[in-house]
Design an enzyme around this catalytic site. Structure first.
Site, PDB file in Angstrom:
ATOM      1  N   HIS A   1      13.482  12.762 -42.136  1.00 59.56           N
ATOM      2  CA  HIS A   1      14.738  12.904 -41.395  1.00 59.56           C
ATOM      3  C   HIS A   1      15.801  13.554 -42.279  1.00 59.56           C
ATOM      4  O   HIS A   1      16.523  14.466 -41.854  1.00 59.56           O
ATOM      5  CB  HIS A   1      15.246  11.531 -40.940  1.00 59.56           C
ATOM      6  CG  HIS A   1      14.568  11.006 -39.714  1.00 59.56           C
ATOM      7  ND1 HIS A   1      13.234  10.703 -39.668  1.00 59.56           N
ATOM      8  CD2 HIS A   1      15.071  10.713 -38.471  1.00 59.56           C
ATOM      9  CE1 HIS A   1      12.931  10.234 -38.468  1.00 59.56           C
ATOM     10  NE2 HIS A   1      14.039  10.236 -37.717  1.00 59.56           N
TER      11      HIS A   1
ATOM     12  N   ASN B   1       9.813  -6.778   2.109  1.00 58.80           N
ATOM     13  CA  ASN B   1       9.419  -8.180   2.041  1.00 58.80           C
ATOM     14  C   ASN B   1       8.872  -8.517   0.654  1.00 58.80           C
ATOM     15  O   ASN B   1       8.922  -7.705  -0.268  1.00 58.80           O
ATOM     16  CB  ASN B   1       8.397  -8.503   3.142  1.00 58.80           C
ATOM     17  CG  ASN B   1       7.111  -7.688   3.001  1.00 58.80           C
ATOM     18  OD1 ASN B   1       6.803  -7.150   1.931  1.00 58.80           O
ATOM     19  ND2 ASN B   1       6.367  -7.602   4.088  1.00 58.80           N
TER      20      ASN B   1
ATOM     21  N   GLU C   1      23.684 -11.590  -2.946  1.00 53.91           N
ATOM     22  CA  GLU C   1      23.558 -10.193  -2.529  1.00 53.91           C
ATOM     23  C   GLU C   1      24.837  -9.763  -1.805  1.00 53.91           C
ATOM     24  O   GLU C   1      25.445  -8.745  -2.124  1.00 53.91           O
ATOM     25  CB  GLU C   1      22.351 -10.046  -1.612  1.00 53.91           C
ATOM     26  CG  GLU C   1      22.173  -8.650  -1.040  1.00 53.91           C
ATOM     27  CD  GLU C   1      21.165  -8.615   0.094  1.00 53.91           C
ATOM     28  OE1 GLU C   1      20.662  -7.514   0.388  1.00 53.91           O
ATOM     29  OE2 GLU C   1      20.886  -9.673   0.705  1.00 53.91           O
ATOM     30  N   HIS C   2      25.219 -10.523  -0.798  1.00 52.68           N
ATOM     31  CA  HIS C   2      26.462 -10.290  -0.051  1.00 52.68           C
ATOM     32  C   HIS C   2      27.397 -11.473  -0.281  1.00 52.68           C
ATOM     33  O   HIS C   2      26.956 -12.623  -0.236  1.00 52.68           O
ATOM     34  CB  HIS C   2      26.202 -10.182   1.452  1.00 52.68           C
ATOM     35  CG  HIS C   2      25.170  -9.174   1.841  1.00 52.68           C
ATOM     36  ND1 HIS C   2      23.863  -9.512   2.109  1.00 52.68           N
ATOM     37  CD2 HIS C   2      25.256  -7.829   2.006  1.00 52.68           C
ATOM     38  CE1 HIS C   2      23.187  -8.420   2.444  1.00 52.68           C
ATOM     39  NE2 HIS C   2      24.008  -7.379   2.375  1.00 52.68           N
TER      40      HIS C   2
ATOM     41  N   HIS D   1      17.846 -11.821   9.831  1.00 52.29           N
ATOM     42  CA  HIS D   1      17.017 -10.809   9.179  1.00 52.29           C
ATOM     43  C   HIS D   1      15.569 -11.271   9.043  1.00 52.29           C
ATOM     44  O   HIS D   1      14.637 -10.506   9.274  1.00 52.29           O
ATOM     45  CB  HIS D   1      17.564 -10.488   7.783  1.00 52.29           C
ATOM     46  CG  HIS D   1      18.485  -9.308   7.764  1.00 52.29           C
ATOM     47  ND1 HIS D   1      18.062  -8.037   8.053  1.00 52.29           N
ATOM     48  CD2 HIS D   1      19.802  -9.206   7.478  1.00 52.29           C
ATOM     49  CE1 HIS D   1      19.076  -7.199   7.955  1.00 52.29           C
ATOM     50  NE2 HIS D   1      20.147  -7.878   7.619  1.00 52.29           N
TER      51      HIS D   1
ATOM     52  N   GLN E   1       0.818  -1.205   0.000  1.00 56.17           N
ATOM     53  CA  GLN E   1       0.000   0.000   0.000  1.00 56.17           C
ATOM     54  C   GLN E   1       0.862   1.268   0.000  1.00 56.17           C
ATOM     55  O   GLN E   1       0.511   2.277  -0.630  1.00 56.17           O
ATOM     56  CB  GLN E   1      -0.973   0.006   1.180  1.00 56.17           C
ATOM     57  CG  GLN E   1      -0.347  -0.076   2.558  1.00 56.17           C
ATOM     58  CD  GLN E   1      -0.131  -1.499   3.035  1.00 56.17           C
ATOM     59  OE1 GLN E   1      -0.088  -2.425   2.236  1.00 56.17           O
ATOM     60  NE2 GLN E   1      -0.001  -1.668   4.339  1.00 56.17           N
TER      61      GLN E   1
ATOM     62  N   ASP F   1      26.564  -3.283   6.423  1.00 61.43           N
ATOM     63  CA  ASP F   1      25.179  -2.977   6.762  1.00 61.43           C
ATOM     64  C   ASP F   1      25.057  -1.629   7.456  1.00 61.43           C
ATOM     65  O   ASP F   1      24.007  -0.981   7.376  1.00 61.43           O
ATOM     66  CB  ASP F   1      24.613  -4.056   7.690  1.00 61.43           C
ATOM     67  CG  ASP F   1      24.046  -5.241   6.927  1.00 61.43           C
ATOM     68  OD1 ASP F   1      23.927  -5.170   5.700  1.00 61.43           O
ATOM     69  OD2 ASP F   1      23.746  -6.265   7.574  1.00 61.43           O
TER      70      ASP F   1
ATOM     71  N   SER G   1      17.150 -10.979   2.541  1.00 58.38           N
ATOM     72  CA  SER G   1      18.610 -10.907   2.580  1.00 58.38           C
ATOM     73  C   SER G   1      19.267 -12.267   2.344  1.00 58.38           C
ATOM     74  O   SER G   1      18.685 -13.312   2.632  1.00 58.38           O
ATOM     75  CB  SER G   1      19.060 -10.349   3.934  1.00 58.38           C
ATOM     76  OG  SER G   1      20.433 -10.064   3.917  1.00 58.38           O
TER      77      SER G   1
ATOM     78  N   GLN H   1      23.030 -12.583   8.896  1.00 56.60           N
ATOM     79  CA  GLN H   1      22.048 -12.462   7.819  1.00 56.60           C
ATOM     80  C   GLN H   1      20.835 -13.356   8.049  1.00 56.60           C
ATOM     81  O   GLN H   1      19.706 -13.007   7.701  1.00 56.60           O
ATOM     82  CB  GLN H   1      22.698 -12.800   6.468  1.00 56.60           C
ATOM     83  CG  GLN H   1      23.709 -11.766   6.019  1.00 56.60           C
ATOM     84  CD  GLN H   1      23.155 -10.351   6.088  1.00 56.60           C
ATOM     85  OE1 GLN H   1      22.276  -9.981   5.317  1.00 56.60           O
ATOM     86  NE2 GLN H   1      23.656  -9.552   7.015  1.00 56.60           N
TER      87      GLN H   1
END
Length: 436
Positions: A420, A212, A327-328, A263, A189, A361, A238, A260
């Site tokens: 053109h 999320n 990601e990491h 998380h 939302q 982080d 994560s 991690q």
């Protein structure tokens, strides 16, 4: 957390082992997000308030967080946390300030000058996750580059506490980053409100920040809608991969994996190592350290879809990492200089035994908003340039145009685009008369 020998697996089992935790009922998720977005487009503030009351603050009366309440909350923050935020602000600011884009001007042909210029985005939405953890660090990661880029409107949204408040740490960061427009809402939302606007929230041109599965799905939805807006990247749950050899400290490795895993239950952590001894010691360290974690139950759920993988060599570990695109990525090996150039599919890389992922982080200076779910193959870590739009400018003199005219006209004729070609020739027709 399962320990597995990579060489013993079939290709199908290897694919399954590296699969991210599946979103529960993805078709249901997509429909739920579509319904939320449609409700916000139709009912505006009323829809956002309804969802916020349902999921976060049952008695919330308005979305906007007044300036007086922002200041009052920020003033509640203890001195130690203020000092920690100040330190992180300085390192993140320094690293991102060094990324300031420079305009480029080139005379591409005699009398023809082209330039590339940059301008900060006019209005950006900064999504700060809430729920099981308040993340002022994410506000720093988004607020600082928006501040440096000179984005005129910096709009922060975050799910409120049950009493409708936002945390003192988050409001302290908002003040440091010059964010005055704050709204109490989260989830799909909030993404819809930022993209399409409501009575209270004017629409933005780009949304930043992780979230999320609902937030990630909503961001992708609005980015594909011509009436929506741009997004930074698909940044979801994560994940961390650690490549380690027998020089690594198993306690350090376990601590990184758990940092991690805590998380969320849909996080994923993977250790890849040629050392059976390290893997066994890390497994023991995981159990020992897990017992003392306040978020042990969450971490345990994440570990259920994670793995300790033994490989025959570091070369195989590199192949797995490139395939997984984490990601990491943490490299805890003796010879990092040989490995590092081979590892190109990762959001952010942490090199050596004394570079914990949690440093990135919070306070090393790099950005912690990173692509997940394998998107590190084709998306970049968040940086200052993401808060700018790039555009080009060109200017030709009459003689400059004459010098390029044959090439332009020939290409236009080749493509069957006569207008053109005429746009060039009419300017060089002396009978038309023109300024030089």
């Amino acid at each position: 957390m399962q320990a597995i020998n990579w060489a013993s697996l079939s290709d199908a089992h290897r694919e399954q082992l590296l699969a991210r935790p599946a979103q529960a009922q993805p078709e249901v998720l997509r429909q739920q997000v579509a319904d939320i977005i449609a409700a916000v487009q139709r009912d505006g503030d009323a829809a956002v308030l309804n969802y916020t009351r349902r999921f976060d603050a049952p008695e919330l009366e308005q979305l906007a967080y007044p300036a007086a309440e922002i200041a009052a909350q920020a003033a509640k923050l203890d001195a130690a946390t203020q000092a920690a935020i100040d330190t992180a602000y300085d390192t993140i600011y320094a690293f991102h300030q060094a990324q300031q884009p420079q305009p480029v001007t080139v005379e591409t042909a005699p009398g023809v000058v082209c330039s590339q210029r940059y301008h900060g985005l006019s209005a950006v939405g900064l999504y700060i996750p809430g729920g099981t953890a308040v993340l002022p660090s994410t506000a720093l990661m988004l607020g600082i580059p928006a501040q440096l880029a000179g984005c005129q409107r910096r709009v922060l949204v975050s799910p409120p506490a049950a009493d409708g408040s936002l945390s003192p740490a988050l409001m302290y960061v908002a003040q440091k980053c010059g964010i005055t427009e704050v709204y109490r809402c989260g989830g799909a939302q909030a993404v819809a409100a930022l993209a399409y606007g409501t009575e209270s929230i004017a629409p933005v041109v780009k949304i930043f920040g992780p979230g999320n599965s609902y937030v990630t799905q909503a961001k992708q939805w609005v980015s594909q809608d011509p009436q929506g807006c741009a997004i930074d990247m698909p940044a979801g749950p994560s994940e961390l991969m650690v490549i380690a050899d027998d020089t690594a400290n198993p306690d350090y490795v376990a601590a990184d994996l758990l940092s991690q895993a805590e998380h969320g239950p849909d996080s994923q952590v993977i250790l890849v190592s040629p050392s059976a001894q390290l893997i066994a010691a890390t497994a023991d360290a995981l159990q020992s350290q897990l017992a003392s974690l306040p978020r042990a139950a969450i971490a345990e759920q994440a570990l259920a879809s994670s793995a300790l993988i033994q490989v025959d060599s570091l070369a195989t570990a590199v192949e797995i990492s490139q395939r997984y695109a984490p990601e990491h990525l943490s490299i805890q090996v003796d010879d990092t200089e040989t490995l590092l150039p081979q590892l190109t599919h990762a959001g952010s890389i942490f090199v050596g035994h004394y570079t914990p992922e949690s440093g990135g982080d919070y306070a090393t200076g790099t950005n912690h908003v990173l692509p997940t779910y394998g998107f590190a193959r084709n998306y970049s870590s968040l940086g200052l340039l993401d808060f700018y739009r790039r555009y080009t400018v060109q200017e030709a003199t009459r003689e400059g145009l004459r010098g390029l005219s044959s090439a332009i006209i020939q290409l236009a004729e080749t493509e069957g685009l006569r207008a053109h070609a005429r746009a060039v020739s009419i300017r060089l027709d002396d009978s038309q008369g023109s300024a030089s």
